[in-house]
Design an enzyme around this catalytic site. Structure first.
Site, PDB file in Angstrom:
ATOM      1  N   ARG A 221      49.936  41.311  45.120  1.00 25.07           N
ATOM      2  CA  ARG A 221      48.965  40.736  46.045  1.00 25.07           C
ATOM      3  C   ARG A 221      49.606  39.995  47.296  1.00 25.07           C
ATOM      4  NH1 ARG A 221      43.577  37.279  44.578  1.00 25.07           N
ATOM      5  NH2 ARG A 221      43.034  37.016  46.558  1.00 25.07           N
TER       6      ARG A 221
ATOM      7  N   ARG B 275      41.844  43.185  48.435  1.00 25.09           N
ATOM      8  CA  ARG B 275      43.071  42.805  47.420  1.00 25.09           C
ATOM      9  C   ARG B 275      43.547  43.960  46.670  1.00 25.09           C
ATOM     10  NH1 ARG B 275      39.430  38.636  45.391  1.00 25.09           N
ATOM     11  NH2 ARG B 275      39.725  37.647  47.297  1.00 25.09           N
TER      12      ARG B 275
ATOM     13  N   ASP C 141      42.961  40.946  41.690  1.00 26.19           N
ATOM     14  CA  ASP C 141      42.399  39.683  41.685  1.00 26.19           C
ATOM     15  C   ASP C 141      42.129  39.415  40.105  1.00 26.19           C
ATOM     16  OD1 ASP C 141      41.125  37.348  42.489  1.00 26.19           O
ATOM     17  OD2 ASP C 141      38.976  37.964  42.284  1.00 26.19           O
TER      18      ASP C 141
ATOM     19  N   ASP D   4      40.400  36.549  37.693  1.00 25.95           N
ATOM     20  CA  ASP D   4      39.905  35.284  37.493  1.00 25.95           C
ATOM     21  C   ASP D   4      39.628  34.794  36.222  1.00 25.95           C
ATOM     22  OD1 ASP D   4      39.856  34.986  40.401  1.00 25.95           O
ATOM     23  OD2 ASP D   4      37.990  35.862  40.261  1.00 25.95           O
TER      24      ASP D   4
HETATM   25  P1  ADP Z   1      38.655  34.635  44.932  1.00 23.60           P
HETATM   26  O1  ADP Z   1      38.881  35.006  43.652  1.00 23.60           O
HETATM   27  O2  ADP Z   1      37.446  33.409  44.814  1.00 23.60           O
HETATM   28  O3  ADP Z   1      38.075  35.657  45.653  1.00 23.60           O
HETATM   29  P2  ADP Z   1      41.299  33.922  45.166  1.00 23.60           P
HETATM   30  O4  ADP Z   1      41.615  35.021  43.897  1.00 23.60           O
HETATM   31  O5  ADP Z   1      42.110  34.223  46.642  1.00 23.60           O
HETATM   32  O6  ADP Z   1      39.757  33.893  45.693  1.00 23.60           O
HETATM   33  O7  ADP Z   1      41.587  32.424  44.521  1.00 23.60           O
HETATM   34  C1  ADP Z   1      41.306  31.388  45.267  1.00 23.60           C
HETATM   35  C2  ADP Z   1      41.621  30.081  44.468  1.00 23.60           C
HETATM   36  O8  ADP Z   1      40.571  29.820  43.515  1.00 23.60           O
HETATM   37  C3  ADP Z   1      42.963  30.123  43.448  1.00 23.60           C
HETATM   38  O9  ADP Z   1      44.001  29.751  44.165  1.00 23.60           O
HETATM   39  C4  ADP Z   1      42.633  29.269  42.248  1.00 23.60           C
HETATM   40  O10 ADP Z   1      43.295  28.132  42.421  1.00 23.60           O
HETATM   41  C5  ADP Z   1      40.967  28.891  42.568  1.00 23.60           C
HETATM   42  N1  ADP Z   1      40.187  29.046  41.452  1.00 23.60           N
HETATM   43  C6  ADP Z   1      39.190  28.058  41.003  1.00 23.60           C
HETATM   44  N2  ADP Z   1      38.680  28.453  39.807  1.00 23.60           N
HETATM   45  C7  ADP Z   1      39.112  29.580  39.469  1.00 23.60           C
HETATM   46  C8  ADP Z   1      39.037  30.420  38.190  1.00 23.60           C
HETATM   47  N3  ADP Z   1      37.978  30.233  37.400  1.00 23.60           N
HETATM   48  N4  ADP Z   1      39.915  31.488  38.324  1.00 23.60           N
HETATM   49  C9  ADP Z   1      40.768  31.957  39.215  1.00 23.60           C
HETATM   50  N5  ADP Z   1      40.961  31.189  40.244  1.00 23.60           N
HETATM   51  C10 ADP Z   1      40.097  30.122  40.637  1.00 23.60           C
HETATM   52 MG    MG Z   2      40.668  35.211  42.345  1.00 25.15          MG
END
Ligand code: ADP
Ligand code: MG
Length: 177
Positions: free
Chosen positions: A91, A100, A103, A105
């Protein structure tokens, strides 16, 4: 497994997506890496869905899905693990909500509610995104959202979202590719 070990495992849901390069390969690599991680037991993987981008719309379609895991990792360790896997898969840092390679989450972690700068759980937008709710309904329709106290099925029925989410025939497996 002893009772104390069983107690230290938490059911969590991970959302994953990719919209650059060999998207399916990125997702497959991510699932494989998760399955290899100590402290993570992969339970179930949804189908893969082809979805329209959200937020910044001038980018390619995503492949999205969700996975259920049992984990002994803390929420912050799990987040770090996901970030490490994202980096390992290649990434690159780009604009927020932009394209990306991968990703990952944390959508839900047990019934915890976490609100810190680094981590918000349940994921603050999951109930607004049908590319999350549609695959989640496939594997956990009766899962109750810890904040809204409603099932994933109900949250999806509530959602007025015209984004296209189309189930594909692609299947991920936890083994090596
Ligand atoms: P997004 O997934 O929102 O598009 P990113 O993958 O770039 O954005 O993540 C940005 C930041 O979001 C990460 O560095 C992380 O610290 C934060 N974050 C907050 N909550 C979560 C979550 N539930 N899962 C993953 N990342 C999270
Ligand atoms: Mg993310």
């Amino acid at each position: 497994m002893s009772a104390s070990t069983a107690n230290s495992m938490h059911l969590a849901y991970i959302g994953f997506g990719s919209n650059i390069g060999d998207r399916l390969k990125h997702l497959q690599n991510a699932i494989h890496a998760l399955s290899k991680t100590e402290g993570i037991n992969l339970q179930e993987i949804s189908s893969i869905y082809k979805t329209d981008p959200v937020g910044y719309e001038a980018q390619g379609q995503f492949l999205n899905g969700v996975a259920a895991i049992q984990t002994s990792l803390s929420p912050l360790s799990l987040l770090q693990t996901l970030k490490d896997i994202e980096t390992a898969i290649g990434r690159q840092h780009r604009i927020r909500w932009g394209p990306r390679e991968i990703d990952l989450d944390i959508l839900i972690y047990g019934d915890l509610r976490i609100q810190t700068e680094k981590l918000v759980v349940p994921h603050p937008e999951m109930h607004l995104r049908d590319f999350v709710l549609v695959p989640l309904v496939e594997i956990a329709p009766d899962l109750v959202h810890p904040v809204f106290q409603e099932s994933i099925q109900t949250l999806l029925e509530r959602l007025e979202d015209d984004k296209s989410v189309i189930r594909t025939t692609s299947v991920l497996c936890s083994g090596p590719t």
